[in-house]
Design a protein around this motif. Structure first.
Motif, PDB file in Angstrom:
ATOM      1  N   ARG A 371       0.540  -1.105  -0.014  1.00 16.54           N
ATOM      2  CA  ARG A 371      -0.051  -0.060   0.113  1.00 16.54           C
ATOM      3  C   ARG A 371       0.725   1.162   0.075  1.00 16.54           C
ATOM      4  N   MET A 372       1.945   1.312   0.527  1.00 15.85           N
ATOM      5  CA  MET A 372       3.415   2.351   0.459  1.00 15.85           C
ATOM      6  C   MET A 372       3.491   2.401  -1.141  1.00 15.85           C
ATOM      7  N   LEU A 373       3.734   1.058  -1.637  1.00 15.17           N
ATOM      8  CA  LEU A 373       4.108   1.604  -3.124  1.00 15.17           C
ATOM      9  C   LEU A 373       3.265   1.890  -3.850  1.00 15.17           C
ATOM     10  N   LEU A 374       2.149   1.396  -3.305  1.00 15.28           N
ATOM     11  CA  LEU A 374       0.672   1.998  -4.613  1.00 15.28           C
ATOM     12  C   LEU A 374       0.358   4.219  -3.994  1.00 15.28           C
ATOM     13  N   LYS A 375       1.238   4.108  -2.628  1.00 15.06           N
ATOM     14  CA  LYS A 375      -0.051   5.575  -2.487  1.00 15.06           C
ATOM     15  C   LYS A 375      -0.798   5.527  -1.302  1.00 15.06           C
ATOM     16  N   GLU A 376      -1.025   4.312  -0.814  1.00 16.20           N
ATOM     17  CA  GLU A 376      -2.331   5.053  -0.361  1.00 16.20           C
ATOM     18  C   GLU A 376      -1.896   4.826   0.902  1.00 16.20           C
ATOM     19  N   VAL A 377      -0.427   4.226   1.591  1.00 18.45           N
ATOM     20  CA  VAL A 377      -0.028   4.414   2.841  1.00 18.45           C
ATOM     21  C   VAL A 377       0.838   5.399   2.652  1.00 18.45           C
ATOM     22  N   PRO A 378       1.324   6.490   3.354  1.00 14.06           N
ATOM     23  CA  PRO A 378       2.481   7.167   3.552  1.00 14.06           C
ATOM     24  C   PRO A 378       3.667   6.656   4.145  1.00 14.06           C
ATOM     25  N   THR A 379       5.032   6.825   3.880  1.00 13.53           N
ATOM     26  CA  THR A 379       5.959   6.606   4.184  1.00 13.53           C
ATOM     27  C   THR A 379       6.736   7.484   5.163  1.00 13.53           C
ATOM     28  N   ASP A 380       6.998   6.589   6.095  1.00 12.93           N
ATOM     29  CA  ASP A 380       7.309   7.904   7.691  1.00 12.93           C
ATOM     30  C   ASP A 380       8.846   7.918   6.931  1.00 12.93           C
ATOM     31  N   SER A 381       9.556   7.507   6.404  1.00 10.41           N
ATOM     32  CA  SER A 381      10.534   7.994   6.295  1.00 10.41           C
ATOM     33  C   SER A 381      11.520   7.025   4.367  1.00 10.41           C
ATOM     34  N   GLY A 382      12.348   7.518   3.502  1.00  9.45           N
ATOM     35  CA  GLY A 382      12.494   6.414   2.826  1.00  9.45           C
ATOM     36  C   GLY A 382      12.460   6.618   1.257  1.00  9.45           C
ATOM     37  N   LEU A 383      12.186   6.149   0.190  1.00  8.16           N
ATOM     38  CA  LEU A 383      12.060   7.418  -0.960  1.00  8.16           C
ATOM     39  C   LEU A 383      10.992   5.673  -1.643  1.00  8.16           C
ATOM     40  N   ILE A 384      10.548   5.815  -2.642  1.00 11.20           N
ATOM     41  CA  ILE A 384      10.041   5.790  -3.561  1.00 11.20           C
ATOM     42  C   ILE A 384      10.042   6.126  -4.718  1.00 11.20           C
ATOM     43  N   ARG A 385      10.380   5.384  -5.510  1.00 13.97           N
ATOM     44  CA  ARG A 385      10.350   6.057  -7.487  1.00 13.97           C
ATOM     45  C   ARG A 385       9.989   4.795  -8.362  1.00 13.97           C
ATOM     46  N   PHE A 386       9.339   5.453  -9.425  1.00 15.80           N
ATOM     47  CA  PHE A 386       8.436   4.395 -10.325  1.00 15.80           C
ATOM     48  C   PHE A 386       9.872   4.637 -11.382  1.00 15.80           C
ATOM     49  N   GLY A 387       9.806   3.575 -12.704  1.00 14.91           N
ATOM     50  CA  GLY A 387      10.344   3.934 -13.454  1.00 14.91           C
ATOM     51  C   GLY A 387       9.399   4.593 -14.493  1.00 14.91           C
ATOM     52  N   THR A 388      10.361   4.838 -15.292  1.00 17.31           N
ATOM     53  CA  THR A 388       9.676   5.222 -16.838  1.00 17.31           C
ATOM     54  C   THR A 388       8.256   4.459 -17.690  1.00 17.31           C
ATOM     55  N   ASN A 389       7.307   5.495 -18.344  1.00 16.10           N
ATOM     56  CA  ASN A 389       6.276   4.150 -18.345  1.00 16.10           C
ATOM     57  C   ASN A 389       6.148   3.205 -17.697  1.00 16.10           C
ATOM     58  N   VAL A 390       5.785   3.056 -17.259  1.00 17.00           N
ATOM     59  CA  VAL A 390       5.005   1.723 -15.667  1.00 17.00           C
ATOM     60  C   VAL A 390       3.925   2.211 -15.569  1.00 17.00           C
ATOM     61  N   PHE A 391       2.611   1.146 -15.885  1.00 17.17           N
ATOM     62  CA  PHE A 391       1.621   1.342 -15.355  1.00 17.17           C
ATOM     63  C   PHE A 391       1.123   0.195 -14.408  1.00 17.17           C
ATOM     64  N   ILE A 392       0.549   0.177 -13.449  1.00 11.72           N
ATOM     65  CA  ILE A 392       0.311  -0.598 -11.820  1.00 11.72           C
ATOM     66  C   ILE A 392      -1.130  -1.211 -12.041  1.00 11.72           C
ATOM     67  N   GLY A 393      -1.094  -2.663 -12.277  1.00 17.79           N
ATOM     68  CA  GLY A 393      -2.431  -3.136 -12.159  1.00 17.79           C
ATOM     69  C   GLY A 393      -2.034  -3.900 -10.746  1.00 17.79           C
ATOM     70  N   TYR A 394      -3.055  -3.176  -9.618  1.00 15.03           N
ATOM     71  CA  TYR A 394      -2.752  -4.171  -8.555  1.00 15.03           C
ATOM     72  C   TYR A 394      -4.476  -5.100  -8.285  1.00 15.03           C
ATOM     73  N   TYR A 395      -4.025  -6.365  -7.866  1.00 18.48           N
ATOM     74  CA  TYR A 395      -4.776  -6.850  -7.318  1.00 18.48           C
ATOM     75  C   TYR A 395      -4.667  -7.309  -5.882  1.00 18.48           C
ATOM     76  N   ASP A 396      -6.213  -7.399  -5.120  1.00 16.50           N
ATOM     77  CA  ASP A 396      -6.301  -7.571  -4.240  1.00 16.50           C
ATOM     78  C   ASP A 396      -7.217  -8.965  -3.568  1.00 16.50           C
ATOM     79  N   GLN A 397      -7.069  -9.004  -2.316  1.00 12.85           N
ATOM     80  CA  GLN A 397      -7.782 -10.328  -1.903  1.00 12.85           C
ATOM     81  C   GLN A 397      -8.799 -10.072  -2.178  1.00 12.85           C
ATOM     82  N   GLU A 398     -10.082  -8.631  -1.925  1.00 10.12           N
ATOM     83  CA  GLU A 398     -11.031  -8.758  -1.954  1.00 10.12           C
ATOM     84  C   GLU A 398     -12.331  -9.022  -2.729  1.00 10.12           C
ATOM     85  N   GLN A 399     -11.268  -8.745  -4.268  1.00 14.87           N
ATOM     86  CA  GLN A 399     -12.608  -8.512  -5.217  1.00 14.87           C
ATOM     87  C   GLN A 399     -12.541  -6.863  -5.451  1.00 14.87           C
ATOM     88  N   ALA A 400     -12.805  -6.127  -4.686  1.00 14.10           N
ATOM     89  CA  ALA A 400     -13.628  -5.247  -4.083  1.00 14.10           C
ATOM     90  C   ALA A 400     -14.271  -4.240  -5.675  1.00 14.10           C
TER      91      ALA A 400
END
Length: 639
Positions: A371-400
């Protein structure tokens, strides 16, 4: 033989669930019941436990054999704590212990014949207490609870405040401690993390009784069972081996049966052609020959055509857009909740086309990291950087994100309106939705079916990075094979969280083990991970044995985590001191138990020498007090 079924049949009205179910289980044998969702596995368990009755066939359970059953959803409504609930398994032992203490108090004030009679009663109770491991039941209770993932601070939690999964784990712990002659376990690895599953594997492999398991955890079955009973199309087939043997042999058997069927069909067609030809001659002799051949053909034992497997299309899925080589960079991530640190120093890189599995015990923060990588939860510290032309598809357990009011086809078509009907059907067929199945409403689907729809949607998107949280939950074994095939052919990048070791083994190229102090990277699948972990443990043990006066830092696998070597050395030294103290305690416990047993024998041999008996009894009391102190320290060190 402890259990056997012969030609068991079960139906609800005209809906036949089981027929021709035949197998047997030997004492101490470990076996599995497998089959797709809806095959009737749980129904069979309910027949075996007497919860429902069979409509036909025979069922045998060895006389006086005890049976323990773990259902999937356990409801324990109790005000008792977890520890108190567990103590209910040992009611007889606890009562015996109470009776022994009462007799000891009484014997201190008796002499003569009265004392002799009490001593006989005491010896009988003492024998029962020792035969049933009375001195160690609290240690065993704690060991099982901890093995199944409960911490010390969980022991006093009330049962009525636990989740359904936690209640199921408590019930499983009670079953394991009660030691029935045969255990029936329906999905016992649900709600367990990998460490708890491995503990359960070790426990069941050495379990003195028989075990019959329903599970979709193929790695778990491979490590435990020596027999697999498959239920397919309402019938049972027995395979004498583990899950991998079953899967290979099933394919071989299917091919052999298909060839035998085709050869027989060819011969039947030939005979039918000959019969038609003979009849066309319209002569008495030729007609008799035709009739003779027809009779022989009628008596022929027909080879059944193998039951058709669901269609499995192998489809190579190419993302809409190719990402850059650097897909994800995470550096020095940390997270805490309410002052409680979850993890820190989490650093790793993901490259294009990587297949990465994130593993770790429950509570270490795997989903939080996602959820931190998906920016749904803030980080307390550190850096997250996605590369060029990265598009995310996310699957959760609940299929909400599925619309329950739509059909499968509508769910896909409305999400991707530019796709043709043929393109939609091809994708759905890859996830085993064919024919009229595509018009089923979402609301009528099982959890596994909803999971397959969600995965199909993700793979149709322009995503080139799939982030999947427990994607095999709710999937039956066949659906897992479909997903494994799809991911292995997927040309994008995949990061997933999973406790399914077989799935990890088949799909992962890298494993990130998340710990409270960072991540450790293993460049391989799950077997490679186990091999490197074992190698690391051997190296540490060898170094500790060679240099007991020094604390040698263990060689770390390739990792992005920063290591505090001084802290590591101190920790290893402390661990060795702890291990030595535990070993000494275990030896002292063994010696003290032997001394108590000898004291019981000496008391029994005293006859009417009550003075001598009282001396031995006093010494035995001291030994028992020492034993309690040793057990208390042992439990504290193992907590």
């Amino acid at each position: 033989m402890i259990l056997a079924c012969r030609q068991l049949h079960k139906a609800y009205g005209i809906d036949v669930i089981l027929e021709k179910i035949t197998f047997h289980i030997e004492e101490r044998e470990k076996a599995a019941i497998v089959g797709v969702n809806g095959a009737g596995k749980t129904t069979l368990f309910k027949v075996l436990t007497g919860e429902i009755s069979a409509d036909g066939g025979e069922f045998y359970l060895k006389k006086d054999a005890s049976l323990g059953y773990l259902a999937q959803n356990i409801q324990i409504d109790s005000d008792r704590t977890i520890y108190e609930e567990m103590l209910s398994v040992f009611e007889k032992i606890i009562q015996t212990e109470t009776n022994l203490r009462e007799l000891e108090n009484e014997m201190g004030n008796l002499s003569g014949q009265a004392l002799a009679e009490k001593m006989e009663d005491y010896a009988t109770l003492q024998h029962y207490f020792e035969q049933n491991d009375g001195y160690s039941y609290q240690s065993r209770l704690r060991g099982v609870l901890k093995g199944l993932g409960f911490a010390d601070n969980d022991f006093n939690r009330p049962m009525n405040q636990l989740s359904g999964g936690q209640k199921t784990r408590v019930h499983l712990a009670k079953l394991l401690l009660s030691k029935p002659d045969i255990l029936l376990l329906d999905e016992p690895t649900n709600h367990l993390d990998i460490a708890a599953i491995e503990w359960l594997e070790d426990f069941l492999r050495s379990y003195p009784g028989a075990v019959l398991i329903i599970s979709h955890d193929r790695y778990f079955l491979d490590r435990i069972v020596t027999k697999v009973i498959e239920i397919e199309n309402k019938k049972s087939t027995v395979y004498n081996g583990n899950y991998s043997f079953f899967w290979q042999q099933k394919e071989i058997n299917r091919e052999m049966q298909q060839k035998a069927y085709e050869m027989q069909q060819k011969e039947i067609k030939h005979q039918e052609d000959v019969i038609r030809t003979l009849r066309s001659f319209n002569r008495e002799k030729s007609i008799k020959r035709a009739e003779s051949r027809e009779k022989a053909l009628g008596k022929l034992e027909r080879v059944d055509r193998p039951d058709a497997l669901p269609n499995q299309m192998r489809l190579t899925l190419t993302p809409f857009l190719t990402s850059g080589n650097d897909v994800l960079h995470a550096e020095e991530l940390s997270k805490s909740y309410g002052g409680q640190r979850i993890f820190r120093n989490v650093s790793f890189d993901v490259k294009r086309s990587d297949k990465v599995a994130i593993i770790g015990p429950n509570g270490v923060g795997k989903s939080t990291l996602f959820r931190m990588l998906l920016k749904e939860v803030p980080t307390d510290s550190g850096l997250i950087r996605f590369g060029t032309n990265v598009f995310i598809g996310y699957y959760d357990q609940e299929q909400a994100k599925l619309d329950e009011t739509k059909t499968i086809f509508e769910e896909i078509a409305d999400t991707y309106p530019t796709l043709t009907q043929g393109q939609i059907r091809n994708m759905l067929a890859a996830f085993v939705f064919t024919g009229d199945d595509v018009f089923k409403p979402i609301s009528a689907l099982s959890g596994g079916e909803k999971g397959r729809v969600s995965l199909a949607k993700i793979m149709l998107s322009k995503a080139n990075l799939l982030m999947l949280d427990e994607p095999t939950n709710h999937l039956d074994m066949f659906s897992k094979e479909v997903l494994e095939s799809a991911l292995n052919r997927y040309e994008g990048t995949v990061i997933y969280i999973s406790h399914d070791r077989y799935f990890i083994n088949k799909t992962a190229e890298k494993i990130l083990e998340l710990t409270p102090d960072g991540v450790i990277l293993y460049n391989g699948n799950y077997d490679y991970y186990l091999e490197k972990k074992a190698e690391r443990a051997r190296n540490e043990a060898e170094k500790a044995a060679q240099h007991p006066e020094k604390s040698v830092a263990a060689a770390q696998p390739v990792s992005d985590t920063k290591n505090d070597w001084l802290k590591q050395k101190e920790q290893q030294a402390a661990e060795r001191r702890l291990a030595n103290r535990i070993a000494k305690l275990e030896k002292a416990i063994e010696e003290t138990e032997a001394a108590i047993a000898q004291a019981d024998e000496d008391m029994a041999a005293c006859g009417t020498d009550y003075g001598k008996a009282n001396e031995i009894y006093a010494e035995k009391t001291k030994l028992e007090e020492r034993l309690e102190a040793l057990f208390a320290e042992w439990e504290e060190l193992n907590s």
